[in-house]
Structures are given as C-alpha cells and as structure tokens.
Design an enzyme around this catalytic site. Sequence first.
Site, mmCIF file in Angstrom:
data_model
loop_
_atom_site.group_PDB
_atom_site.id
_atom_site.type_symbol
_atom_site.label_atom_id
_atom_site.label_comp_id
_atom_site.label_asym_id
_atom_site.label_seq_id
_atom_site.Cartn_x
_atom_site.Cartn_y
_atom_site.Cartn_z
ATOM 1 N N ASN A 1 0.864 -1.189 0.000
ATOM 2 C CA ASN A 1 0.000 0.000 0.000
ATOM 3 C C ASN A 1 0.897 1.235 0.000
ATOM 4 O O ASN A 1 1.518 1.553 1.014
ATOM 5 C CB ASN A 1 -0.899 -0.043 1.254
ATOM 6 C CG ASN A 1 -1.708 1.227 1.431
ATOM 7 O OD1 ASN A 1 -1.808 2.054 0.518
ATOM 8 N ND2 ASN A 1 -2.292 1.392 2.613
ATOM 9 N N LYS B 1 0.059 4.289 -0.183
ATOM 10 C CA LYS B 1 -0.591 5.467 0.420
ATOM 11 C C LYS B 1 -0.412 6.670 -0.509
ATOM 12 O O LYS B 1 -0.377 6.491 -1.726
ATOM 13 C CB LYS B 1 -0.038 5.708 1.831
ATOM 14 C CG LYS B 1 -0.124 4.431 2.689
ATOM 15 C CD LYS B 1 0.122 4.637 4.147
ATOM 16 C CE LYS B 1 -0.023 3.287 4.865
ATOM 17 N NZ LYS B 1 0.108 3.404 6.310
ATOM 18 N N GLU C 1 -6.549 4.808 8.233
ATOM 19 C CA GLU C 1 -6.379 6.230 7.884
ATOM 20 C C GLU C 1 -7.661 6.782 7.265
ATOM 21 O O GLU C 1 -8.011 7.950 7.463
ATOM 22 C CB GLU C 1 -5.175 6.393 6.940
ATOM 23 C CG GLU C 1 -3.861 6.189 7.707
ATOM 24 C CD GLU C 1 -2.738 5.581 6.899
ATOM 25 O OE1 GLU C 1 -2.784 5.600 5.656
ATOM 26 O OE2 GLU C 1 -1.783 5.067 7.535
ATOM 27 N N GLU D 1 -4.892 -4.745 11.008
ATOM 28 C CA GLU D 1 -3.862 -3.710 11.118
ATOM 29 C C GLU D 1 -4.072 -2.935 12.421
ATOM 30 O O GLU D 1 -4.859 -1.967 12.449
ATOM 31 C CB GLU D 1 -3.953 -2.734 9.935
ATOM 32 C CG GLU D 1 -3.643 -3.344 8.599
ATOM 33 C CD GLU D 1 -3.112 -2.296 7.617
ATOM 34 O OE1 GLU D 1 -2.023 -2.515 7.072
ATOM 35 O OE2 GLU D 1 -3.761 -1.260 7.423
ATOM 36 N N HIS E 1 -9.294 1.217 5.468
ATOM 37 C CA HIS E 1 -7.987 1.418 6.094
ATOM 38 C C HIS E 1 -8.156 2.373 7.272
ATOM 39 O O HIS E 1 -8.958 3.314 7.199
ATOM 40 C CB HIS E 1 -6.997 1.986 5.066
ATOM 41 C CG HIS E 1 -5.590 1.965 5.575
ATOM 42 N ND1 HIS E 1 -5.134 2.893 6.476
ATOM 43 C CD2 HIS E 1 -4.573 1.109 5.359
ATOM 44 C CE1 HIS E 1 -3.875 2.597 6.781
ATOM 45 N NE2 HIS E 1 -3.514 1.524 6.117
ATOM 46 N N GLY F 1 3.039 2.482 10.807
ATOM 47 C CA GLY F 1 3.969 3.581 10.606
ATOM 48 C C GLY F 1 4.770 3.941 11.843
ATOM 49 O O GLY F 1 5.394 4.996 11.914
ATOM 50 N N SER G 1 3.936 -1.911 10.285
ATOM 51 C CA SER G 1 5.401 -1.941 10.420
ATOM 52 C C SER G 1 6.026 -3.265 9.984
ATOM 53 O O SER G 1 6.990 -3.728 10.587
ATOM 54 C CB SER G 1 5.827 -1.584 11.849
ATOM 55 O OG SER G 1 5.433 -0.257 12.153
HETATM 56 P P1 13P Z 1 3.406 0.601 7.655
HETATM 57 O O1 13P Z 1 3.897 -0.705 7.044
HETATM 58 O O2 13P Z 1 4.113 1.795 7.116
HETATM 59 O O3 13P Z 1 3.355 0.526 9.133
HETATM 60 O O4 13P Z 1 1.880 0.772 7.157
HETATM 61 C C1 13P Z 1 1.013 -0.286 7.291
HETATM 62 C C2 13P Z 1 -0.228 0.021 6.542
HETATM 63 O O5 13P Z 1 -0.963 0.914 6.899
HETATM 64 C C3 13P Z 1 -0.517 -0.769 5.336
HETATM 65 O O6 13P Z 1 -1.805 -0.545 4.876
#
Ligand code: 13P
Length: 251
Positions: free
Chosen positions: A9, A11, A97, A167, A95, A173, A213
């Site tokens: 992903n 983003k 976010e 997640e 997601h 992140g 992560s």
């Molecule tokens: P990170 O791997 O940067 O922690 O992000 C995970 C994520 O949100 C994947 O959709």
Amino acid sequence: MRKKIVIGNWKMNKTVSESIRMVTELKNLLSGKQDAEIVVVPPFVSLHPCEIALHESSIMLGAQNVSAFDHGAYTGEVSAAMLLDVQCEYVLVGHSERREIFDESNQTLNQKLKQVLEYEMRPVLCIGESALTRKATKTFDFLQTQLQECLRGFVEDDLDALVIAYEPIWAIGTGDTAEPGQIQEVHQFIRDYLEKQYSKAMANMTPILYGGSVNQGNADVIMKQKDVDGVLVGGASLDAEHFVSIVQHAQ
Ligand code: 13P
C-alpha cells in the site's frame, strides 16, 4: 492451502512517473513464477499507467479506496466500475487512515464492500484497534463490532472474494510491530468469528493478512504464524528491493 498474499500500500506516495519506474523495477525483479499473489496499490492517478507498465506481469493492481456510490454526481469520487476498467483486482476498504482522517464509518464501509463485490474485485477489509482500546482490553469486542457492522447483510455466498487485514493502529507507521503471538491470537479470533457467523469452509478459505510496520526483518516470522496468510505493507513497500525481499519470505 491458502495462497500467501503480499500487498504494497503506497498510500499518498509516488507521482505517476515514479510509480511507473517502481512497477517496472518490480516486474524485472519478480519476473519468474511466484507462489504468492503480489499486489501493488498505487494512488488512483497511477493505476492506469501501472496497468500498462505491468502488462504480461503476474503482479496485480489494487486501489486504496472506492466510492460507496455506483456512479453519478459525486464530485471527487472514483467508482468500482472505474477501478475494474483499469484492471484492479483488489480494493482496500476501511484502512484506519480512511476511518480516522476521513471519518469513514462501518456503515459506509458496508456500502463500499457491496460495490467492490458487485464488480467482482477482492475487497481487503481492514480492521484494527487503537492503543487505547488494547490497553482497556477491549480489542476483541472492538474488532467483532467492526466485522459485524461492515459485513452486515452479506451471506456466505456473497463473500467468496473477501480478504481481511488486521492492522492494529498502534503498529502502523510506528516501527512498533505487534508480537507474533499477539498477531496469531487476533487472526485466530477472526477465523473463529468467520466460522461462528458463516461456516468452517468460509473460515478456512478467507485470507487474513497482517499489516503494521512489516519489513524485511520481521516478515518471515509474521508469515510463519498459523493463521497469517500474508501481509499488507506500507512504508517498506515504497522501496523495490525491500518489497521484493518481503515477497521472498512469502514463498
Ligand atoms: P506501515 O507498514 O508503514 O506501518 O503501514 C502499514 C499500513 O498501513 C498498510 O496498509
């Protein structure tokens, strides 16, 4: 046996030209036959250019979001039909976010799931608890509510294509990956939930991915957990070599 799935992903990263460069590099590095399904999820504007660049590659395309509506006067939205037309096979739904920053509710996500399933793509329903919820030992109740509300109204036959991604928000992140034992415990909980609500067959068939992560150092142990069928990678998917080394752990 469930096939492993590795999803990158991106983003809101990479311009169109950077995206084309990235998928071209991945296509070269992953040219042989792959045991795992490999999916890249670029921003909307890069989907069609990536579709062209990935021609004759086994790497698949996914989208980061989709409209809850079918078509019409919804300025700024992108429909499931549009995603299918650029050969998207996977669509992320819910997601954290999107839930947190853009206020997407379980009810909205239920509509988005309907759209993705109607257009015969695979929805990746993302669920996950915050640090506060975990601290309050409310993780399982919280995840169960997310599953119940997002999947409301669907019967087992509707959900053949469903993928679930766990997640935990506190692991996204942050570099703070969940412990393998914590991951397995939640994945097992999700599989048991599917068995209770639908059937053993559905529980066995549905891929459950972990995200938060994931990197080339921890992917192996995470994917060795019994109920982990792959990973949803954020940051580490932006670098071709890092992403390829994660894919190799899935083989
Ligand atoms: P990170 O791997 O940067 O922690 O992000 C995970 C994520 O949100 C994947 O959709």
